[in-house]
Enzyme design. Structure first.
Site, PDB file in Angstrom:
ATOM      1  N   ASP A  72      46.693  31.760  37.603  1.00  0.00           N
ATOM      2  CA  ASP A  72      47.512  30.849  38.403  1.00  0.00           C
ATOM      3  C   ASP A  72      47.463  31.186  39.893  1.00  0.00           C
ATOM      4  O   ASP A  72      47.150  32.298  40.302  1.00  0.00           O
ATOM      5  CB  ASP A  72      48.967  30.858  37.917  1.00  0.00           C
ATOM      6  CG  ASP A  72      49.630  32.219  38.061  1.00  0.00           C
ATOM      7  OD1 ASP A  72      48.995  33.221  37.693  1.00  0.00           O
ATOM      8  OD2 ASP A  72      50.780  32.275  38.536  1.00  0.00           O
ATOM      9  N   GLU A 119      51.576  34.642  36.804  1.00  0.00           N
ATOM     10  CA  GLU A 119      51.880  35.864  37.553  1.00  0.00           C
ATOM     11  C   GLU A 119      52.730  35.547  38.779  1.00  0.00           C
ATOM     12  O   GLU A 119      53.575  36.355  39.190  1.00  0.00           O
ATOM     13  CB  GLU A 119      50.582  36.564  37.977  1.00  0.00           C
ATOM     14  CG  GLU A 119      50.771  37.940  38.594  1.00  0.00           C
ATOM     15  CD  GLU A 119      51.002  37.922  40.102  1.00  0.00           C
ATOM     16  OE1 GLU A 119      51.417  38.956  40.655  1.00  0.00           O
ATOM     17  OE2 GLU A 119      50.783  36.855  40.730  1.00  0.00           O
TER      18      GLU A 119
END
Length: 349
Positions: A72, A119
């Site tokens: 991400d 994350e």
């Protein structure tokens, strides 16, 4: 195939994967398209690969070392282009560059790989990975450190929500309302962790309010205040100690704390750190040992697994989340070489 031809093929494939991933938007919670591209890459190299129940891309293999980074990115549209030998685009530095470099090194050396989700928000991917598998022999976590940098430490993270309610009354009254109570509590907490200019930031607590909502309640009979707060925790302090100190400053209201992420500080003398120092020198670099003031998934891995680890990846971390995020492709190529060297050394031990 000659060595030079083989290296060029690896570099070309790694760059192609990097550009494809940076060209595929993957903000936290919406990583599926980028995950599919990673799966395609590993399948093309006849590697076992699957997407687990939270969306992580898992390619288990030689577990002497696990190469892992996050899929991400933060939101933001930066037009993807290559100019003057640099790749511009959201995620090129944080952390699609490290992610693509690790994927290329994993298929070249046959070590385990995991691309994890969220994350930048909840770390749901790393948390699930810690619960779902045993510790590998070593971990290399992917975040930008610069190709000569080896990150050994991160501060921890604690966030909470302060909530207070008071009776409503005329603003001319001297009694403190919930908004004032919230402000007073936060001023007291900040003063308890006042910055010391003579100590590195890494060794201090950083306090930060990140959201506030206050005013007359829906019933018209009360004043309400809600404040979102965050703390970065140095290795010398535990999350429990910090939380207890912040709670001790309460006069009114309560704080609802989220699950903390503990700080981490790895030794520079582990076999992983040594392998990186050798690999970086082998390509003409001067290794730098780093401590970061932020927090990463390595904090969670270190808390869950008893194995040596470092964080490594191409890119300038000052460009994390920035509107001019870009990655020199030559640095990316060199980082792939370093990761391959490290993985080969760790699988031989």
């Amino acid at each position: 195939m000659s060595t030079n031809t083989h290296r060029k093929r690896i570099a070309d494939e790694a760059r192609e994967l990097l550009v494809d991933l940076v060209s595929t938007p993957s903000p936290s919670g919406d990583e599926a398209a980028a995950a599919a591209r990673l799966v395609e890459f590993f399948e093309a190299h006849d590697r076992e690969v699957f997407v687990d129940e939270v969306g992580n891309v898992r390619a288990p293999a030689d577990d002497s070392v696990l190469l892992t980074s996050h899929i991400d990115t933060v939101p933001g549209n930066i037009p993807v282009e290559v100019k003057d030998g640099e790749l511009w685009g959201r995620g090129s530095v944080d952390a699609t560059g490290p992610l693509a470099a690790m994927a290329a090194a994993a298929v070249e050396t046959g070590v385990s790989f995991a691309g994890v989700v969220e994350e930048e928000t909840t770390s749901a991917g790393a948390r699930f990975l810690c619960e779902d598998r045993d510790a590998p022999g070593a971990v290399v976590n992917g975040e930008p450190s610069g190709w000569e940098g080896i990150t050994l430490g991160y501060r921890g993270f604690l966030d909470g929500t302060y909530v207070a309610t008071s009776e409503s009354g005329h603003s001319s009254r001297p009694d403190m309302n919930a908004i004032e109570e919230a402000m007073d509590w936060w001023r007291t907490v900040e003063s308890a962790f006042e910055a010391d200019e003579w100590r590195p930031i890494f060794e201090q607590v950083t306090t930060k309010p990140v959201g506030f909502d206050g005013g007359l309640g829906a019933d018209g009979l009360s004043v309400e205040a809600t404040m979102e707060v965050q703390f970065r925790i140095p290795p010398a302090l535990s999350a429990d100690e910090l939380r207890e100190l912040a709670d001790s400053k309460l006069v009114e209201g309560t704080v609802h704390w989220e699950k903390p992420i503990p700080p981490v500080m790895e030794s520079p003398r582990t076999e992983v750190a040594r392998a990186f120092r050798v690999a970086i020198r082998n390509v003409g670099g001067s290794p730098r040992l780093l401590r970061k003031t932020g927090t990463s998934d390595m904090n969670l891995y270190a808390d869950a697994w008893d194995c040596p680890m470092v964080t490594y990846g191409p890119g300038d971390s000052d460009l994390d989340h920035a509107p001019d995020e870009h990655l020199p492709l030559g640095e990316f190529d060199t980082s792939v070489e370093v990761l391959i060297d490290v993985a080969e050394r760790l699988t031989e031990e």
